[in-house]
Motif scaffolding. Structure first.
Motif, mmCIF file in Angstrom:
data_model
loop_
_atom_site.group_PDB
_atom_site.id
_atom_site.type_symbol
_atom_site.label_atom_id
_atom_site.label_comp_id
_atom_site.label_asym_id
_atom_site.label_seq_id
_atom_site.Cartn_x
_atom_site.Cartn_y
_atom_site.Cartn_z
ATOM 1 N N LEU A 149 20.240 -11.315 22.398
ATOM 2 C CA LEU A 149 21.142 -11.512 23.601
ATOM 3 C C LEU A 149 19.731 -12.843 24.136
ATOM 4 N N ASP A 150 19.758 -13.474 23.980
ATOM 5 C CA ASP A 150 19.202 -14.123 25.042
ATOM 6 C C ASP A 150 19.755 -14.904 26.725
ATOM 7 N N GLY A 151 19.177 -15.363 27.191
ATOM 8 C CA GLY A 151 18.942 -16.523 28.304
ATOM 9 C C GLY A 151 19.073 -15.513 29.790
ATOM 10 N N GLU A 152 19.123 -16.031 30.648
ATOM 11 C CA GLU A 152 18.424 -16.329 32.158
ATOM 12 C C GLU A 152 18.709 -14.920 33.039
ATOM 13 N N ARG A 153 20.300 -13.927 32.967
ATOM 14 C CA ARG A 153 21.121 -13.140 33.194
ATOM 15 C C ARG A 153 19.284 -11.772 33.247
ATOM 16 N N THR A 154 20.231 -11.044 34.068
ATOM 17 C CA THR A 154 19.544 -9.655 34.600
ATOM 18 C C THR A 154 20.307 -8.859 32.992
ATOM 19 N N VAL A 155 19.500 -8.041 32.240
ATOM 20 C CA VAL A 155 19.990 -7.259 31.175
ATOM 21 C C VAL A 155 21.500 -6.017 32.267
ATOM 22 N N LEU A 156 21.574 -5.961 33.210
ATOM 23 C CA LEU A 156 22.942 -5.125 33.985
ATOM 24 C C LEU A 156 23.732 -5.996 33.808
ATOM 25 N N GLU A 157 23.774 -7.448 34.233
ATOM 26 C CA GLU A 157 24.614 -8.481 33.848
ATOM 27 C C GLU A 157 24.799 -8.916 32.522
ATOM 28 N N GLU A 158 24.505 -8.857 32.065
ATOM 29 C CA GLU A 158 24.983 -8.839 30.886
ATOM 30 C C GLU A 158 25.823 -7.717 29.959
ATOM 31 N N MET A 159 25.004 -6.566 30.175
ATOM 32 C CA MET A 159 25.941 -5.810 30.224
ATOM 33 C C MET A 159 26.933 -5.527 31.136
ATOM 34 N N GLN A 160 27.226 -5.858 32.215
ATOM 35 C CA GLN A 160 28.368 -5.433 32.743
ATOM 36 C C GLN A 160 29.730 -6.782 32.349
ATOM 37 N N GLU A 161 28.892 -7.824 31.500
ATOM 38 C CA GLU A 161 30.347 -8.779 30.762
ATOM 39 C C GLU A 161 30.838 -8.007 30.415
ATOM 40 N N ALA A 162 30.521 -7.060 29.615
ATOM 41 C CA ALA A 162 31.270 -6.315 28.681
ATOM 42 C C ALA A 162 33.337 -5.652 28.975
ATOM 43 N N PHE A 163 32.767 -5.397 30.372
ATOM 44 C CA PHE A 163 33.661 -4.951 31.463
ATOM 45 C C PHE A 163 34.141 -6.555 32.326
ATOM 46 N N ALA A 164 33.856 -7.286 32.081
ATOM 47 C CA ALA A 164 34.526 -8.449 33.132
ATOM 48 C C ALA A 164 36.383 -8.454 33.071
#
Length: 640
Positions: free
Chosen positions: A81-96
């Motif tokens: 992964l890469d980008g400016e989102r936080t780790v928590l935000e990136e993981m929450q994307e899995a439960f969009a």
């Protein structure tokens, strides 16, 4: 069937990498994909993911079929992964979808005080059922379970993804895939960048995986524990074997031996027939029988000759001088990294001894100081304390990233520079031993692959004739065949070895003791790696049992004092939430019961036996579910 492919061919620079590959993946398959470096494993994965196109050969049409709505999770090698989102935000994307449902539910709950329309009530019931069914209340718990299991901490949750290292980004990508829970998970070298604890956690997590797995890995322990089938890619041809990696090695050897036996027998028969034809075809009296044998040869279904094994590297470590029995004395040294204000101490007051012939594995988490320890033992880093080698010790060292190689020197020049008395023929012979041949010997060391650089370092290691080997991750970048050759050479070496490794097969076979670096301390364990793992498991279980006992004791004491503990208050909140869920579910079922009951009075239903039967069956099922829910609610209210 989740995924199936047939007729997959691929050429690179005129060489065929994949030859009419066919593969089927079913629901519960756990497939390990193995083969030497460069055989096309990653290429096949990219084709399955439609990131690369197969080549069409003659009339054979490449076909890739997938189950409808199949969700595939794909972890490419060294991709993260890469980008400016936080780790928590990136993981929450899995439960969009779940989080979107939760937002909609909150909006509807705000409107409840003013009353909801029938459509909104139905929508809220649907969203609630969806949220409950997909375990929506536990998304934060699931995120932390996976992240913590993969070696991240609470403090990492709010860090920006772009601030992590390449290896950490790959681990984050794997975490997100695990949380998305696709029906098919395709992983290319998932254990790279993982330490023992993390690999062990990942193994346990994937053992309970509900979907299918397709894994490329050189970690034989990993394949042994997870796979129920192994596919080998050899000379472009894919062959599937049942069982784990250990079963694969046995079945493959048996298949090759059987095919060789059948091939040899057929060749004898062919030679016999051809000899008869050659001697009798021109003679009038025997011409007829000779022609019948020609037809027999033409109709014969030829057995393919087994692929000859690629020549394996030949490694042998020797020495001329035998050192004293008491080989190394380490007293009160420290391990530090960085310079100036950035200087930090990893460990302090380290002491241990090594005797001649011992083979010690050095293990610990990433960043514990394992490579630093080897450098201190070589006096390459400043340190306090004493490192005293006995007279007669000759060190031979293997560095993890081949740091001592000149990236601008060719492979040939690297060896000539170190051993100028060797002729070109002797250098080529030495490189041939480690399977560095052809044009590769004229390439710069900075552009050859990691595996080829490792082989060059082994050639140098053999020339040093050290009676003590210091090895830092020697099996990194090696294919399975070369790993096995190295293990055999180290097992036969009767000198002393100190080696850092995450390769559990290597540790189990070679190490007769361990130096474990953990929590800023170094501890020594005698015996095999498997015995150490069992000891750690028992210790962990004992600590968990003690912690649970202490927790139960505190809860009992708190109850006696007449107030509720944090755990008790948390339990009550959970019971209240469960009570609300049960009431909502009963309300939805009661609404459906009324609708079904009303449908029984409709002519379209009572005049159609099939529809009438289905409605009555559903009505009975609803009433049974309501009885069960009511019983659960009564028990819950008693607890409250």
């Amino acid at each position: 069937m989740l995924l199936s492919c047939t007729g997959i061919n691929k050429y690179y620079q005129g060489a065929q990498v994949l030859n009419s590959v066919a593969l089927t993946i079913e629901d519960q398959d756990r497939i390990g994909l193995v083969g030497i470096n460069g055989c096309g494993k990653s290429t096949l994965l990219r084709i399955l993911m439609e990131l690369e196109l197969p080549d069409r050969v003659d009339a054979e049409e490449p076909v890739i079929a997938k189950a409808s709505h199949l969700r595939i999770g794909y972890l490419a090698q060294n991709a993260g992964l890469d980008g400016e989102r936080t780790v928590l935000e990136e993981m929450q994307e899995a439960f969009a979808p779940l989080l979107a449902a939760k937002e909609q539910m909150l909006l509807l709950e705000e409107k409840m005080n003013h009353g909801l329309s029938d459509a909104e009530t139905d929508e809220y019931a649907r969203l609630s059922a969806y949220f409950e069914t997909n375990d929506g209340y536990r998304t934060d718990v699931r995120i932390r379970t996976v992240l913590f299991g993969m070696g991240f901490t609470e403090g990492d949750l709010l860090r920006t993804v772009s601030g992590f290292s390449g290896g950490e980004k790959t681990r984050l990508a794997l975490c997100k895939l695990l949380l998305e829970a696709p029906e098919l998970l395709i992983l290319d070298e998932p254990t790279n960048h993982l330490d023992f604890q993390t690999v062990g956690w990942l193994e346990e997590y994937l053992k309970g995986w509900k979907g299918a797995l397709l894994i490329v890995s050189h970690d034989r322990f990993f394949l042994d524990r997870l796979c129920n089938a192994v596919c080998e890619l050899e000379h472009g041809i894919l062959t599937r074997y049942r069982g784990n990696y250990t079963a694969f090695t046995r079945l493959r050897a048996e298949a090759v031996a059987r095919q060789q036996k059948e091939y040899d027998a057929q060749q004898k028969e062919i030679a016999k027939l051809e000899d008869y034809v050659a001697r009798n075809l021109v003679r009038a009296s025997t011409s007829k029988s000779a022609k019948s044998r020609v037809k027999q040869l033409e109709k014969m279904e030829r057995v393919e000759k087994p692929f000859s094994e690629a020549k394996a590297a030949k490694l042998s470590f020797t020495y001329a001088v035998t050192p004293p029995l008491d080989l190394l004395d380490v007293r009160n040294i420290d391990l530090t990294v960085g310079e100036g204000a950035q200087r930090a101490t990893l460990m302090d007051e380290i002491s241990f001894t090594v005797r001649r012939g011992e083979k010690l594995g050095i293990i610990g988490e990433n960043g514990a100081g394992k490579s630093t320890l080897l450098k201190v033992l070589r006096n390459l880093l400043p340190h306090k304390g004493l490192v005293r080698w006995a007279s007669g010790v000759r060190l031979a060292c293997f560095e993890q990233e081949s740091e001592s190689l000149n990236p601008y020197a060719t492979v040939m020049d690297e060896l000539h520079g170190r051993y100028p008395t060797l002729s070109d023929f002797e250098v080529r012979s030495l490189l041939g031993q480690v399977r560095l041949t052809g044009e590769n010997v004229f390439k710069e060391t900075g552009v050859i692959s990691g595996g080829e650089r490792a082989k060059l370092c082994f050639a140098i290691l053999m020339m040093e004739h050290g009676n003590v080997l210091l090895l830092d991750e020697p099996t990194n970048h090696l294919d399975l065949a070369t790993k096995e050759v190295l293990e055999e050479a180290l097992a036969e070496f009767d000198g002393t070895i100190l080696f850092v490794s995450h390769d559990r097969y290597l540790l189990e076979r070679i190490a007769d003791g361990l130096l474990v670096m953990e929590d800023g301390k170094l501890e020594r364990y005698k015996g095999k790696f498997s015995a150490y793992q069992e000891q750690v498991r028992r210790k962990t279980e004992a600590e968990e049992a003690a912690a649970n006992a202490e927790k139960a004791k505190k809860s009992a004491e708190a109850a006696k004092r007449g107030y509720r503990t944090k755990e008790q208050r948390s339990l009550e909140v959970k019971r209240r939430q469960e009570q609300k869920r049960l009431e909502q579910e009963m309300e939805a079922l009661q609404l459906e019961e009324a609708q079904v009951q009303a449908s029984l009075e409709e002519e379209a239903v009572y005049s159609d036996y099939t529809k009438m039967q289905a409605a009555c069956t559903r009505l009975e099922e609803i009433r049974r579910l309501l009885d069960d829910l009511l019983e659960q609610l009564i028990l819950l209210e008693e607890d409250l």
